[in-house]
Write a protein that holds these residues in place. Structure first.
Motif, PDB file in Angstrom:
ATOM      1  N   GLU A  45       2.197  -2.966  -7.933  1.00  0.00           N
ATOM      2  CA  GLU A  45       1.569  -3.097  -6.619  1.00  0.00           C
ATOM      3  C   GLU A  45       2.528  -3.761  -5.611  1.00  0.00           C
ATOM      4  OE1 GLU A  45      -0.826  -1.992  -5.078  1.00  0.00           O
ATOM      5  OE2 GLU A  45      -1.159  -3.376  -3.408  1.00  0.00           O
ATOM      6  N   ALA A  80       3.946  -1.631  -2.646  1.00  0.00           N
ATOM      7  CA  ALA A  80       3.522  -1.969  -1.285  1.00  0.00           C
ATOM      8  C   ALA A  80       4.733  -2.126  -0.367  1.00  0.00           C
ATOM      9  CB  ALA A  80       2.690  -3.253  -1.301  1.00  0.00           C
ATOM     10  N   GLU A 111       6.014   1.316   0.420  1.00  0.00           N
ATOM     11  CA  GLU A 111       5.066   2.058   1.286  1.00  0.00           C
ATOM     12  C   GLU A 111       4.770   1.323   2.603  1.00  0.00           C
ATOM     13  OE1 GLU A 111       1.758   2.593  -1.398  1.00  0.00           O
ATOM     14  OE2 GLU A 111       3.101   3.511  -2.879  1.00  0.00           O
ATOM     15  N   LYS A 112       5.458   0.207   2.825  1.00  0.00           N
ATOM     16  CA  LYS A 112       5.325  -0.563   4.073  1.00  0.00           C
ATOM     17  C   LYS A 112       3.878  -0.955   4.339  1.00  0.00           C
ATOM     18  CE  LYS A 112       9.387   1.588   6.257  1.00  0.00           C
ATOM     19  NZ  LYS A 112      10.326   0.527   5.870  1.00  0.00           N
ATOM     20  N   ARG A 113       3.223  -1.519   3.333  1.00  0.00           N
ATOM     21  CA  ARG A 113       1.858  -2.028   3.492  1.00  0.00           C
ATOM     22  C   ARG A 113       1.773  -3.382   2.795  1.00  0.00           C
ATOM     23  NH1 ARG A 113      -0.558  -1.512  -1.389  1.00  0.00           N
ATOM     24  NH2 ARG A 113       0.335   0.018  -2.797  1.00  0.00           N
ATOM     25  N   LYS A 114       0.643  -4.088   3.004  1.00  0.00           N
ATOM     26  CA  LYS A 114       0.457  -5.413   2.390  1.00  0.00           C
ATOM     27  C   LYS A 114      -0.002  -5.223   0.941  1.00  0.00           C
ATOM     28  CE  LYS A 114      -1.835  -9.801   3.579  1.00  0.00           C
ATOM     29  NZ  LYS A 114      -1.908 -10.322   2.273  1.00  0.00           N
ATOM     30  N   ALA A 115       0.593  -5.982   0.041  1.00  0.00           N
ATOM     31  CA  ALA A 115       0.211  -5.864  -1.376  1.00  0.00           C
ATOM     32  C   ALA A 115      -1.183  -6.442  -1.601  1.00  0.00           C
ATOM     33  CB  ALA A 115       1.221  -6.603  -2.234  1.00  0.00           C
ATOM     34  N   GLN A 116      -1.933  -5.789  -2.466  1.00  0.00           N
ATOM     35  CA  GLN A 116      -3.257  -6.295  -2.879  1.00  0.00           C
ATOM     36  C   GLN A 116      -3.161  -6.626  -4.373  1.00  0.00           C
ATOM     37  OE1 GLN A 116      -5.845  -6.748  -0.862  1.00  0.00           O
ATOM     38  NE2 GLN A 116      -4.818  -5.866   0.925  1.00  0.00           N
TER      39      GLN A 116
END
Ligand SMILES: CC(C)(O)CC(=O)SCCNC(=O)CCNC(=O)[C@H](O)C(C)(C)COP(=O)(O)OP(=O)(O)OC[C@H]1O[C@@H](n2cnc3c(N)ncnc32)[C@H](O)[C@@H]1OP(=O)(O)O
Length: 257
Positions: A241, A245, A248-253
């Motif tokens: 993750e 993330a 994919e340039k998003r915030k990790a969850q």
């Protein structure tokens, strides 16, 4: 469990434990130790908790072990009960613990703060190992953890003279991670705890374990230990993750798995 010497609360994934013996400047007695051990174990077992903040009052984080409780001890009693051994359970808490220190952190109070992973101090904090003034030496790790934290010169100075060290000197010496205004202490400590608790819990726990090994191992052993933990993280969902993330340039969850 009803608590007499502590207050606890949770805020999201952060647990806050407040030492609460106002009449004795949070002197650390057996009852407080018992309650702190149980509370640390409870939050340690709680998957919803990712970090713990330990604090005291504005005047005192803790003014040391309870001198009135210790005064009547004799050698055989102290030895047979392995007096102070119980604090190892607090030091061995596996989740990250931040000490938010205001006012006095003396003797066992300074030693308790040093059992935590990060010390954030208010500008009113005073640290010291004044046991020599009572005719004893530190017994909860003061000569050992303080020396590792601030080096032999300063540790000798504090333990041999019993003088108190102000927050600014404590930060300069490496005992304290951050000094903030007294009014900002809890907000700063909770914010740091929330930041840690937002990361993968097993990763944060491995960071703690690995950094602590630096005090116990040779460099070669420590580097190997760190690398093996690092390798093991590629078996976790949170590594997939975290790195996914980023790509994919998003915030990790993180799922703490
Ligand atoms: C674990 C080991 C082995 O490493 C050992 C230790 O931790 S030994 C203890 C080391 N700590 C000290 O020596 C500090 C003792 N306290 C003080 O020197 C002063 O209390 C002070 C400088 C921190 C603050 O002074 P002041 O503002 O004047 O407050 P006091 O009137 O002295 O204290 C208020 C109240 O608290 C009681 N108190 C304070 N510290 C302790 C303590 N460590 N154990 C038991 N009780 C403590 C103090 O006696 C006062 O209570 P009353 O007597 O008025 O009921």
């Amino acid at each position: 469990m009803a608590l007499n010497t502590l207050k606890t609360e949770t805020r999201g994934r952060v647990a806050i434990i407040t030492l609460n013996r106002p009449d004795a400047l949070n002197a650390l007695n057996s009852e407080l130790l018992g309650e702190l051990r149980e509370t640390m174990a409870k939050f340690g077992d709680d998957e919803k908790i990712g970090a713990i903040v330990l604090t005291g009052s504005e005047k005192a984080f803790a003014a040391g072990a309870d001198i009135k409780e210790m005064q009547p001890l004799d050698y055989v009693g102290a030895y047979m009960n392995d007096f102070f051994e119980g604090w190892s359970a607090v030091a061995n808490t596996r989740k990250p613990v931040i000490a938010a220190v205001s006012g006095y952190a003396l003797g066992g109070g300074c030693e308790l703060a040093m059992m935590c992973d990060i010390i954030i101090a208010s500008d009113t904090a005073k640290f010291g190992q004044p046991e020599i003034t009572l005719g004893v030496i530190p017994g909860m790790g003061g000569t050992q953890r303080l020396t590792r934290a601030i080096g032999k010169a300063k540790a000798m100075d504090l333990c041999l003279t019993g003088r108190f060290m102000e927050a600014e000197e404590a930060e300069r010496s490496g005992l304290v991670a951050r000094v903030v205004a007294a009014d900002d202490l809890m907000a700063t400590a909770i914010k740091a705890a929330e930041k840690i608790a937002g990361f993968s819990l097993p990763v944060a726990m491995m960071v703690k374990e690995s950094v602590n090994r630096a005090d116990e191992m040779t460099l070669a052993e420590g580097l190997r230990f760190e690398r093996r933990l690092f390798h093991s993280l590629f078996a976790t969902e949170d590594q997939k993750e975290g790195m996914g993330a980023f790509v994919e340039k998003r915030k990790a969850q993180f799922k703490h798995r």
